[in-house]
Design an enzyme around this catalytic site. Structure first.
Site, mmCIF file in Angstrom:
data_model
loop_
_atom_site.group_PDB
_atom_site.id
_atom_site.type_symbol
_atom_site.label_atom_id
_atom_site.label_comp_id
_atom_site.label_asym_id
_atom_site.label_seq_id
_atom_site.Cartn_x
_atom_site.Cartn_y
_atom_site.Cartn_z
ATOM 1 N N ASP A 1 0.830 -1.198 0.000
ATOM 2 C CA ASP A 1 0.000 0.000 0.000
ATOM 3 C C ASP A 1 0.869 1.255 0.000
ATOM 4 O O ASP A 1 1.989 1.229 0.530
ATOM 5 C CB ASP A 1 -0.908 0.021 1.227
ATOM 6 N N TYR B 1 6.163 -8.740 8.509
ATOM 7 C CA TYR B 1 5.758 -7.339 8.646
ATOM 8 C C TYR B 1 5.895 -6.886 10.098
ATOM 9 O O TYR B 1 5.732 -7.687 11.030
ATOM 10 C CB TYR B 1 4.293 -7.150 8.245
ATOM 11 N N ARG C 1 -3.773 -5.315 7.461
ATOM 12 C CA ARG C 1 -4.814 -4.428 7.983
ATOM 13 C C ARG C 1 -6.109 -5.185 8.236
ATOM 14 O O ARG C 1 -6.858 -4.858 9.161
ATOM 15 C CB ARG C 1 -5.034 -3.221 7.074
#
Length: 227
Positions: free
Chosen positions: A38, A66, A171
């Site tokens: 993103d 991540y 997310r």
């Protein structure tokens, strides 16, 4: 010039922007990235060049790591803090319950891709539909969360390192944890620290790549032992 370059994608750039910029720097057309990040996210983005583009699919299948900051007590339409806030709720759960909820997602689960994503349904990107206010039915996708290491808890924020399979939306993981706790959650920030063998410590920024190109030193960053 055939191989892969481990790029550090900076905030504000789309993965497509990175590829377009690299075409200009390297003066070649055959370039492909190995998995979308993103615009607000940063970190590792392996980019294949020349004959290395034949390896794009195999690199996309690699496990990823991540570092994410999850903000509890809020939900947004994009599941991160770049979107419109939908709800704000007091976080009543204690740290022990929060950690239990997070760890319950370790393993495989069916994750529903977010509307604000590059995934296509019926030939159209979900994000393009979402921006028009259109929501379409999506099929859940099985993802594997190999590990979640909690790095810090400073409520309402939790910083965690997530090791996961291809196709995992961090997310959405944050959103799903928030739903389980009943207070909602959104991802506040995201850094991809590893894709397969490619580590953030070895990644180069586009500005550094331009400097190497100007100095005719690109061979220092083109990884060729992938064939």
């Amino acid at each position: 010039m055939d191989g892969v370059i481990n790029i550090y994608k900076e905030a504000g750039w789309t993965s497509f922007d990175v590829v377009a910029k690299m075409r200009g720097i390297l003066k070649i057309k055959k370039i492909g990235h190995t998995g979308t990040l993103d615009p607000a996210a940063t970190g590792v983005l392996p980019v294949c060049i020349g004959k290395g583009t034949k390896k794009v699919e195999s690199f996309m299948a690699d496990d990823k790591v991540y570092r994410a900051v999850m903000l509890l007590g809020v939900t947004t339409d994009s599941q991160d803090m770049t979107g419109e806030i939908l709800t704000e709720t007091e976080v009543n759960a204690d740290e022990s319950r929060i950690l239990d909820a997070i760890r319950s997602f370790i393993g495989g689960y069916d994750q529903l891709p977010p509307m604000y994503s590059a995934k296509k349904v019926g030939g159209k990107k979900l994000v393009d539909l979402a921006r028009k206010g259109v929501e379409v039915e999506r099929k859940p996708r099985f993802v594997n969360i190999m590990g979640i290491d909690i790095e810090s808890v400073d409520l309402p924020r939790v910083t965690m390192k997530v090791t996961c399979s291809k196709g995992t939306y961090i997310r959405t993981l944050c959103h799903d944890i928030g739903q389980k706790l009943g207070c909602g959650a959104a991802m506040e920030s995201l850094v991809r620290t590893r894709v397969g063998r490619f580590r953030i410590e070895d990644a180069v920024k586009l500005g550094e790549l331009q400097k190497l190109a100007d100095e005719d030193r690109l061979e220092e960053v083109v990884i060729t032992d992938i064939f």
